[in-house]
Design a protein around this motif. Sequence first.
Motif, PDB file in Angstrom:
ATOM      1  N   PRO A  19       8.683   0.165  -4.943  1.00 11.89           N
ATOM      2  CA  PRO A  19      10.149   0.215  -4.838  1.00 11.89           C
ATOM      3  C   PRO A  19      10.658   1.514  -4.214  1.00 11.89           C
ATOM      4  N   GLY A  20       9.978   2.622  -4.455  1.00 12.53           N
ATOM      5  CA  GLY A  20      10.417   3.891  -3.868  1.00 12.53           C
ATOM      6  C   GLY A  20      10.358   3.863  -2.358  1.00 12.53           C
ATOM      7  N   PHE A  21       9.231   3.391  -1.821  1.00 16.24           N
ATOM      8  CA  PHE A  21       9.074   3.253  -0.376  1.00 16.24           C
ATOM      9  C   PHE A  21      10.132   2.303   0.189  1.00 16.24           C
ATOM     10  N   SER A  22      10.302   1.150  -0.457  1.00 19.49           N
ATOM     11  CA  SER A  22      11.238   0.144   0.055  1.00 19.49           C
ATOM     12  C   SER A  22      12.659   0.667   0.058  1.00 19.49           C
ATOM     13  N   ASN A 285      12.142   7.883  10.372  1.00 19.41           N
ATOM     14  CA  ASN A 285      11.806   7.929   8.951  1.00 19.41           C
ATOM     15  C   ASN A 285      10.972   6.726   8.540  1.00 19.41           C
ATOM     16  N   VAL A 286      11.434   5.547   8.935  1.00 24.60           N
ATOM     17  CA  VAL A 286      10.734   4.337   8.524  1.00 24.60           C
ATOM     18  C   VAL A 286       9.359   4.265   9.180  1.00 24.60           C
ATOM     19  N   SER A 287       9.243   4.728  10.419  1.00 23.84           N
ATOM     20  CA  SER A 287       7.932   4.765  11.073  1.00 23.84           C
ATOM     21  C   SER A 287       6.965   5.650  10.306  1.00 23.84           C
ATOM     22  N   LEU A 290       5.995   3.820   7.139  1.00 25.17           N
ATOM     23  CA  LEU A 290       5.089   2.710   7.412  1.00 25.17           C
ATOM     24  C   LEU A 290       3.692   3.191   7.795  1.00 25.17           C
ATOM     25  N   LEU A 291       3.629   4.274   8.595  1.00 29.81           N
ATOM     26  CA  LEU A 291       2.326   4.829   8.969  1.00 29.81           C
ATOM     27  C   LEU A 291       1.564   5.308   7.735  1.00 29.81           C
ATOM     28  N   ALA A 292       2.291   6.042   6.869  1.00 32.49           N
ATOM     29  CA  ALA A 292       1.633   6.552   5.664  1.00 32.49           C
ATOM     30  C   ALA A 292       1.174   5.403   4.771  1.00 32.49           C
ATOM     31  N   ARG A 293       2.046   4.402   4.620  1.00 32.71           N
ATOM     32  CA  ARG A 293       1.696   3.278   3.748  1.00 32.71           C
ATOM     33  C   ARG A 293       0.562   2.442   4.355  1.00 32.71           C
ATOM     34  N   LEU A 325      12.367  -5.296   6.445  1.00 33.67           N
ATOM     35  CA  LEU A 325      13.058  -4.045   6.113  1.00 33.67           C
ATOM     36  C   LEU A 325      14.314  -3.863   6.972  1.00 33.67           C
ATOM     37  N   SER A 326      14.158  -4.125   8.266  1.00 34.56           N
ATOM     38  CA  SER A 326      15.251  -3.884   9.205  1.00 34.56           C
ATOM     39  C   SER A 326      16.450  -4.770   8.919  1.00 34.56           C
TER      40      SER A 326
END
Length: 812
Positions: A19-22, A285-287, A290-293, A325-326
Amino acid sequence: MKTMLQDLRYAFRQFIKMPGFSLTAIVSLALGIGATTAVFSVVYAILMDPYPYKSPDRMIHMQLPSPSGDQRGFGVTATQWQELRKSPVVEDTFLEDDWSLTVTGSDLPEDVQGVYLSSNGFNFLGVPAAVGRGLQPSDAIDGQDPQPVVVLSYKFWQRHFNSDPTVIGKTMQLVRKNYTIVGVAGSRFTWGDGDVYLPLKITQDQVKSFYAGIRLKPGISHAQADAALQPLIEQFAKDTPKHFPPDHLRLHVVGLNEDFIKQLGGTLYLLFGAVALLLMIGCGNVSILLLARATARQHEFAVRSAIGATRIRIIRQLLTEALLLSFTGAGLGLLLAYKTIAVIVSNLPEFSFPHEAAIQINLPVLAFSIAVALGTGVLFGLWPAWQLSRPEVNQVMQSSTRKTTSGVSGRRTHNILIAGQIALTMLMLAGAGAAIEGFLHVVNTPLGYDPHNIMSVGIPIHDGTYKTWAERAAYFEQLHDKAAEVPGISMVAISSNATPPSNGFTTKFEIIGKPAAQDQSFRFNMVSKEYFPALRIPLLQGRVWDRADEHRGAAVMVINQTLARRYFPDGDAVGHSIKVPQVVAQPPYLLTAPGGEGGLLIIGVMADKLDDGLSKPIVPEVFVPYTIAMGMYTQILVRSEVPPLTLLHAIRAKVNTVDHDQQTNGDVRDLEHWITRTPEWARGQLVSWLFGAFAALALALAAVGLYSVVSYTVAQRTNEFGIRIALGAQRGHVLGIVFSSTVVSVGGGVLAGLVLTVALNKVMASWSAESSRDPLLLFAATCLLSLVATLACAIPAWRAAEVNPMTAIRYE
């Protein structure tokens, strides 16, 4: 379709698990998409689709540019209008006249703005009525009195009749005359900002002039129209010279929206550029997230690849997650846009955009928002999907769940994204700083007068009343004296056209006994003797006229300090005479006192005050007794001991005792609000607040992006930090390692942002007089950005320094 639903369900489960990431990703996108949609709504409504009229792209205004660049309009008589209609470049044309009217039949008369249109006006504009019908040719036959019919504006119908559809056929009284209501104009029909629309009487009167609206024939350019209409305008100037300036008769036609584009277009495009930068930062930010995840999911992708998943299948799964997400962010962004649009509209300069513009979330704006959501989803989702869709299965399966160090490629990608975010944020901070600095300069501009506890009450004179100079002078004096009787009022002055900070009308003049310079002009103001003490403008030399001078319309004037310095550098202005050839009688619309033809004697010099807006230099201006030239409108300035608007009802009642049908303007403001509603103030406030808010959001998003990268790096290097601490590394050493990992990306981003700011200085200067190259401004932006970057790194760095070696090693 089944596979797509599986991808959506799986993506939804992944977001629920984290949930934090989302939440972080969705909020980042909602802010960017919401702000972009809101500003695009304003840009679309004002600059792309402002008018509901028929073929608005071919509608024009006729203007006569002055050498200084001012665009001056002019009027034509009904006879000249008929000649315009015959021009080979004109498809159609109509006449318009505006007049302040009164709704009578109640205790106090109500002021309404009446717009008179020639009988073809509604057909020309081509907007269907909301209820009933518009004006039609049979309502006003040339040479005859028009029919007593009226069309209500949509807002007036809502306000005055509570949107009652049965109002058609009823009677309303305007200036003691009954009119039959035949229709309600469409909601976007606001031509002339009228409350009521009436048929215009067309006569052969050569004194009265009207605005002529023109639609060009298809394929006719503005240059062709200039050339074709120029001979007509020159002939009109010979026939009715009082309606035209004595020189500079070079016609220039402009599009219906051209003046508004000049006033507000650059500001709106720059704001759109700002929110586009904000959206790019959000996508960055989202990139990063997403890369980290996705990096943490390498084992998952390796397993899926090992059991037969193709590269396209993995890319589709990751793109599905990105688009989910978008579009979720876009949905929340639309809700945010509704609120943001209301804020932007409430801060737009009052008369710098067409009031026909429908600024709202409509189909084009919704399509834009969907396109932005789709584009951002692909933008921030495609790169991580491409990077991780071909995992090295053997390497990943043999590795542990965490790496001791992140891959070179991953670090490089994160550093590039962070540097890009920091650079764009630096650009926005510098731009916001320049805008705020420019607005503060406007706010702190010395006025030269005291606007506190004083208001301006406009009083329009009804057509056909007070036709002689003596009658009108006596009427104005009675209005002045009655207003002064209201308890709480300390001073009343007449200011026919002199309410600052932008006042008077520009006219040429001649100093008797001196050669006239080219383009020698000043601002001409008609006021009573109380004007100067009411505004607390000091007298520097000579005297001000007295009441006896006003009674006889004495040919005297007081000049400002700027005029005295420019044309009388020896300080001998008092005693000279000035002739104003363009101030001539046009009864009954403009009545002038006898004896002023020979020139006006300078009897005093006043201190300078603003007279050409808040951001322009003070220009020469003169003040004459209001009885020298009296039009069909005046204002009274009221200084009070209490907030002046609290006395407005009492003042209106006193005015009504002089003439039972006399109304005051409905929009009455104190002089402090005259200042805050000037275009310079409103535009500066809009840009500074919005740009400041967008810059603050960009700073927050950049901080979140940096925090995410550093947190990801710390998580990837937990084992390494545990070993270092076990071998004796101090906490400061570990903190130094974490902070040093961001120096290149943050420092490079700040440097790139400074270069961008300096390179785009000319563009940024188009909305702010202050330069974004200001060293102090750039230094402050750099310090703020560095401080926020340090704070963003501090929490994960501290967490790295607190790693327990045994826990870290045992976890691996």
